[in-house]
Design a protein around this motif. Structure first.
Motif, PDB file in Angstrom:
ATOM      1  N   ILE A  13       0.837  -1.198   0.000  1.00  0.00           N
ATOM      2  CA  ILE A  13       0.000   0.000   0.000  1.00  0.00           C
ATOM      3  C   ILE A  13       0.876   1.253   0.000  1.00  0.00           C
ATOM      4  O   ILE A  13       0.580   2.233  -0.687  1.00  0.00           O
ATOM      5  CB  ILE A  13      -0.968  -0.014   1.198  1.00  0.00           C
ATOM      6  CG1 ILE A  13      -2.022  -1.092   0.976  1.00  0.00           C
ATOM      7  CG2 ILE A  13      -1.626   1.342   1.387  1.00  0.00           C
ATOM      8  CD1 ILE A  13      -2.903  -1.349   2.172  1.00  0.00           C
ATOM      9  N   THR A  22      -6.566   7.247  -3.890  1.00  0.00           N
ATOM     10  CA  THR A  22      -7.195   5.936  -3.928  1.00  0.00           C
ATOM     11  C   THR A  22      -8.690   6.108  -3.747  1.00  0.00           C
ATOM     12  O   THR A  22      -9.131   6.819  -2.845  1.00  0.00           O
ATOM     13  CB  THR A  22      -6.659   5.018  -2.807  1.00  0.00           C
ATOM     14  OG1 THR A  22      -5.254   4.841  -2.980  1.00  0.00           O
ATOM     15  CG2 THR A  22      -7.336   3.660  -2.825  1.00  0.00           C
ATOM     16  N   LEU A  24     -12.060   4.321  -2.633  1.00  0.00           N
ATOM     17  CA  LEU A  24     -12.497   3.191  -1.828  1.00  0.00           C
ATOM     18  C   LEU A  24     -13.952   2.892  -2.163  1.00  0.00           C
ATOM     19  O   LEU A  24     -14.786   3.798  -2.182  1.00  0.00           O
ATOM     20  CB  LEU A  24     -12.363   3.502  -0.340  1.00  0.00           C
ATOM     21  CG  LEU A  24     -10.957   3.853   0.146  1.00  0.00           C
ATOM     22  CD1 LEU A  24     -10.989   4.283   1.609  1.00  0.00           C
ATOM     23  CD2 LEU A  24     -10.019   2.671  -0.047  1.00  0.00           C
ATOM     24  N   TYR A  26     -17.396   0.862  -1.188  1.00  0.00           N
ATOM     25  CA  TYR A  26     -18.074   0.249  -0.049  1.00  0.00           C
ATOM     26  C   TYR A  26     -19.475  -0.204  -0.428  1.00  0.00           C
ATOM     27  O   TYR A  26     -20.109   0.354  -1.330  1.00  0.00           O
ATOM     28  CB  TYR A  26     -18.217   1.276   1.089  1.00  0.00           C
ATOM     29  CG  TYR A  26     -16.937   1.513   1.841  1.00  0.00           C
ATOM     30  CD1 TYR A  26     -16.657   0.790   2.985  1.00  0.00           C
ATOM     31  CD2 TYR A  26     -16.022   2.447   1.403  1.00  0.00           C
ATOM     32  CE1 TYR A  26     -15.477   1.000   3.681  1.00  0.00           C
ATOM     33  CE2 TYR A  26     -14.836   2.667   2.094  1.00  0.00           C
ATOM     34  CZ  TYR A  26     -14.576   1.934   3.228  1.00  0.00           C
ATOM     35  OH  TYR A  26     -13.403   2.143   3.914  1.00  0.00           O
ATOM     36  N   GLN A  58     -17.053   0.414 -10.271  1.00  0.00           N
ATOM     37  CA  GLN A  58     -15.595   0.330 -10.388  1.00  0.00           C
ATOM     38  C   GLN A  58     -15.162   0.479 -11.842  1.00  0.00           C
ATOM     39  O   GLN A  58     -14.206   1.213 -12.141  1.00  0.00           O
ATOM     40  CB  GLN A  58     -15.096  -0.991  -9.792  1.00  0.00           C
ATOM     41  CG  GLN A  58     -15.271  -1.057  -8.302  1.00  0.00           C
ATOM     42  CD  GLN A  58     -15.288  -2.470  -7.760  1.00  0.00           C
ATOM     43  OE1 GLN A  58     -14.909  -3.427  -8.427  1.00  0.00           O
ATOM     44  NE2 GLN A  58     -15.742  -2.614  -6.529  1.00  0.00           N
ATOM     45  N   HIS A  76      -7.710  -5.555  -3.573  1.00  0.00           N
ATOM     46  CA  HIS A  76      -8.605  -6.115  -2.556  1.00  0.00           C
ATOM     47  C   HIS A  76      -7.767  -6.477  -1.336  1.00  0.00           C
ATOM     48  O   HIS A  76      -7.301  -7.602  -1.212  1.00  0.00           O
ATOM     49  CB  HIS A  76      -9.336  -7.350  -3.099  1.00  0.00           C
ATOM     50  CG  HIS A  76     -10.180  -7.046  -4.285  1.00  0.00           C
ATOM     51  ND1 HIS A  76      -9.702  -7.140  -5.581  1.00  0.00           N
ATOM     52  CD2 HIS A  76     -11.453  -6.625  -4.383  1.00  0.00           C
ATOM     53  CE1 HIS A  76     -10.668  -6.793  -6.421  1.00  0.00           C
ATOM     54  NE2 HIS A  76     -11.737  -6.482  -5.718  1.00  0.00           N
ATOM     55  N   ASN A  78      -8.956  -5.982   1.747  1.00  0.00           N
ATOM     56  CA  ASN A  78      -9.858  -6.257   2.832  1.00  0.00           C
ATOM     57  C   ASN A  78      -9.875  -7.768   3.088  1.00  0.00           C
ATOM     58  O   ASN A  78      -9.699  -8.533   2.136  1.00  0.00           O
ATOM     59  CB  ASN A  78     -11.259  -5.736   2.506  1.00  0.00           C
ATOM     60  CG  ASN A  78     -11.642  -5.924   1.045  1.00  0.00           C
ATOM     61  OD1 ASN A  78     -10.894  -5.559   0.150  1.00  0.00           O
ATOM     62  ND2 ASN A  78     -12.764  -6.523   0.788  1.00  0.00           N
ATOM     63  N   ASP A  82      -9.498  -3.098   6.817  1.00  0.00           N
ATOM     64  CA  ASP A  82     -10.841  -2.575   7.107  1.00  0.00           C
ATOM     65  C   ASP A  82     -10.901  -1.708   8.363  1.00  0.00           C
ATOM     66  O   ASP A  82     -11.408  -0.583   8.319  1.00  0.00           O
ATOM     67  CB  ASP A  82     -11.848  -3.718   7.230  1.00  0.00           C
ATOM     68  CG  ASP A  82     -12.108  -4.412   5.905  1.00  0.00           C
ATOM     69  OD1 ASP A  82     -11.473  -4.052   4.897  1.00  0.00           O
ATOM     70  OD2 ASP A  82     -12.948  -5.328   5.887  1.00  0.00           O
ATOM     71  N   VAL A  85      -8.808   1.643   8.114  1.00  0.00           N
ATOM     72  CA  VAL A  85      -9.399   2.624   7.197  1.00  0.00           C
ATOM     73  C   VAL A  85     -10.679   3.203   7.797  1.00  0.00           C
ATOM     74  O   VAL A  85     -10.895   4.421   7.753  1.00  0.00           O
ATOM     75  CB  VAL A  85      -9.668   1.993   5.813  1.00  0.00           C
ATOM     76  CG1 VAL A  85     -10.432   2.950   4.915  1.00  0.00           C
ATOM     77  CG2 VAL A  85      -8.363   1.594   5.147  1.00  0.00           C
ATOM     78  N   LEU A  97     -16.064  -2.605   3.160  1.00  0.00           N
ATOM     79  CA  LEU A  97     -15.131  -2.305   2.079  1.00  0.00           C
ATOM     80  C   LEU A  97     -15.140  -3.423   1.041  1.00  0.00           C
ATOM     81  O   LEU A  97     -15.005  -4.593   1.377  1.00  0.00           O
ATOM     82  CB  LEU A  97     -13.724  -2.121   2.650  1.00  0.00           C
ATOM     83  CG  LEU A  97     -12.633  -1.680   1.685  1.00  0.00           C
ATOM     84  CD1 LEU A  97     -12.949  -0.342   1.034  1.00  0.00           C
ATOM     85  CD2 LEU A  97     -11.295  -1.598   2.423  1.00  0.00           C
ATOM     86  N   GLN A 100     -10.360  -1.373  -3.459  1.00  0.00           N
ATOM     87  CA  GLN A 100      -9.624  -0.120  -3.455  1.00  0.00           C
ATOM     88  C   GLN A 100      -9.054   0.089  -4.856  1.00  0.00           C
ATOM     89  O   GLN A 100      -8.644  -0.867  -5.505  1.00  0.00           O
ATOM     90  CB  GLN A 100      -8.465  -0.172  -2.454  1.00  0.00           C
ATOM     91  CG  GLN A 100      -8.873  -0.613  -1.059  1.00  0.00           C
ATOM     92  CD  GLN A 100      -8.945  -2.123  -0.891  1.00  0.00           C
ATOM     93  OE1 GLN A 100      -8.031  -2.845  -1.221  1.00  0.00           O
ATOM     94  NE2 GLN A 100     -10.058  -2.608  -0.370  1.00  0.00           N
TER      95      GLN A 100
END
Length: 127
Positions: A13, A22, A24, A26, A58, A76, A78, A82, A85, A97, A100
């Motif tokens: 990351i 980035t 995100l 959800y 996305q 990914h 997550n 999680d 963030v 989440l 990303q």
């Protein structure tokens, strides 16, 4: 261990830090659950519908970034990231989440990927 996995993820990351940002993605599970209550006949389908909607979003965001000359990738991390963030941004616990998308200047063109022929992956009926 989870700590070791998080450290490896954190290093990758950090490599994205050279980018511009980035996005995100959800799923607000409260919304999904409410739709399940409102439409009980289709209740079992709504988590899948939420994932489908996220995938379409996305693709739309990635396309918009590409049209502006920016590169992106879908990640990914997550569930490893999680909690951190959610705490960083004060997000409600109902937000789960999904993915990303780090984006930024294109450092190099994407390498070609070997894929199965499209005819073996896509079937068209009724034409």
């Amino acid at each position: 261990s989870d700590d070791e996995a998080f450290k490896a993820t954190e290093a990758k990351i950090n490599a994205f830090a050279a980018g511009h940002g980035t996005v995100l993605f959800y799923d607000d599970t409260d919304v999904t659950k409410q739709l399940q209550k409102n439409f009980p006949t289709y209740a079992a389908n709504f988590p899948g519908f939420a994932r489908d909607a996220a995938g379409m979003l996305q693709l739309a965001v990635w396309t918009a970034l590409a049209e502006k000359g920016l590169g992106a990738s879908l990640q990914h991390y997550n569930p490893l990231i999680d909690e951190a963030v959610a705490a960083e941004f004060g997000l409600p616990s109902s937000w789960v989440l999904q993915a990303q998308m780090p984006f930024g200047t294109v450092a190099q063109a994407a390498a070609p990927v070997d894929k199965q022929p499209v005819d073996s992956r896509v079937k068209v009926f009724g034409l």
